[in-house]
Scaffold this active site. Structure first.
Site: not given
Ligand code: ASP
Length: 343
Positions: A27, A107-108, A74
């Site tokens: 993200t 973040t995932d 991710s």
């Molecule tokens: N779906 C995203 C990822 O993990 C979520 C994020 O980065 O906050 O790439």
């Protein structure tokens, strides 16, 4: 996969620490159609040079080299990419020309990648992961300040020897402890039970504690090209043994069970896992609760069934450690329990 590295920002030799920023997507590199959209966006589409260009203050902090290792959401993290990333980090840190590494990540699965690196980076130089909860196009995007703070931490003497770190939302966490705890909040990253290692604000870095367990140069783990199959099952009301039996049939080397409470397991699932152990599959009991630890023999007869207790690791980090321990030749509950008691 683009693995190029380019210089960016400050003049080549100004005495500032030399930090490599490796982008993987997420993200923090996300883009939405309008600035008020923080949920419907595409992750991992903004390149590392644009991420760095959004933070002009970086040139006051470090000489930054940019590398684009991947451009993914991710949630799609792959074991092959883990191998590539860990090898890239180790190669960079082995060079006298690099003082630290920052990794931008979704973040995932950040907590999994961070813990993997915590156990396989062979350097005491700082490695700092950062991320964002809002895409780069959002009003009040959190990525630029998180990126600046991560570089500040990686450039600081205090971060040496602390293991792999996660700098998000002004806090510095250990890769071992940190977990994502919210689907949307800016303070999504927490270290339950133990708290953050310290904080970073306005160019200042302060550590209030150090991580106690062994990491980086003090582990026996090296990153390899092949990964033993390890999967996760969960215990819940009415669970059947179907998933465990299918995994054993598929030839997995290990199963982590996200148990209830202190790693307790529904009787039918427990019998399936005991049968798996008798077929040579390593079984680790973790908890689905989200904080606390799983004590050996606290909620299951580990000694008689041959299970391993995960201690303070959640199921996802337990899987990382179990894969590395099996890849390093670890076999049997006694040896594997030692790994979970050490790391
Ligand atoms: N779906 C995203 C990822 O993990 C979520 C994020 O980065 O906050 O790439």
């Amino acid at each position: 996969m683009n693995t190029s590295t380019s210089s960016s920002g400050a003049a080549p030799s100004n005495g500032l620490p030399r930090i490599a920023v490796l982008a993987t997507g997420g993200t923090i590199a996300g883009s939405a159609a309008d600035a008020t959209n923080t949920a419907g966006y595409q992750a991992g589409v903004v390149g590392v040079d644009r991420l760095l260009a959004a933070v002009p203050a970086l040139s006051d902090v470090a000489q930054v080299q940019a590398g684009q290792v991947a451009s993914i959401d991710s949630k799609d993290m792959a074991l092959t990419l883990w191998t590539t990333l860990a090898q890239r980090v180790n190669t960079l840190l082995a060079s006298d020309d690099i003082d630290g590494v920052v990794i931008t990540h979704g973040t995932d699965t950040l907590e999994e990648t961070a813990y993997l690196l915590h156990l396989t980076v062979k350097s005491t130089k700082p490695v700092v992961l950062t991320a964002a909860m809002r895409p780069s196009t959002a009003l009040s995007a959190d990525g630029p300040l998180n990126l600046l703070n991560a570089v500040v931490v990686a450039a600081s003497a205090a971060a040496h020897g602390q293991g792999v770190l996660v700098a998000v939302n002004n806090r510095i966490h250990s890769a071992r402890d940190v977990v994502k705890t919210s689907t949307f909040a800016l303070d999504a990253f927490q270290s339950p039970e133990v708290g953050a290692l310290g904080w970073v604000q306005d160019g200042r870095v302060e550590f209030q504690r150090s991580v106690v367990r062994a990491h980086t140069v003090a582990t026996e783990f090296v990153i390899g090209a092949t990964w033993p199959g390890v999967d996760i099952v969960t215990s819940y009301a009415g669970v059947s043994r179907v998933a465990v039996d299918a995994l054993v049939m598929a030839g997995v080397r290990g199963i982590v069970v996200a148990g209830t409470g202190n790693g307790s397991i529904h009787t039918s699932l427990q019998q399936a896992l005991a049968d798996a152990v008798s077929q040579g599959v390593a079984v680790v009991r973790a908890s689905r609760v989200g904080s606390g630890h799983v004590m050996r023999n606290g909620a299951a007869p580990d000694d008689t069934l041959g299970f391993v207790a995960a201690n303070g690791l959640n199921p996802y980090k337990s899987r990382v450690l179990l894969m590395l321990a099996l890849a390093a030749g670890g076999a049997g509950p006694v040896v594997l329990q030692r790994a979970f008691d050490t790391y």
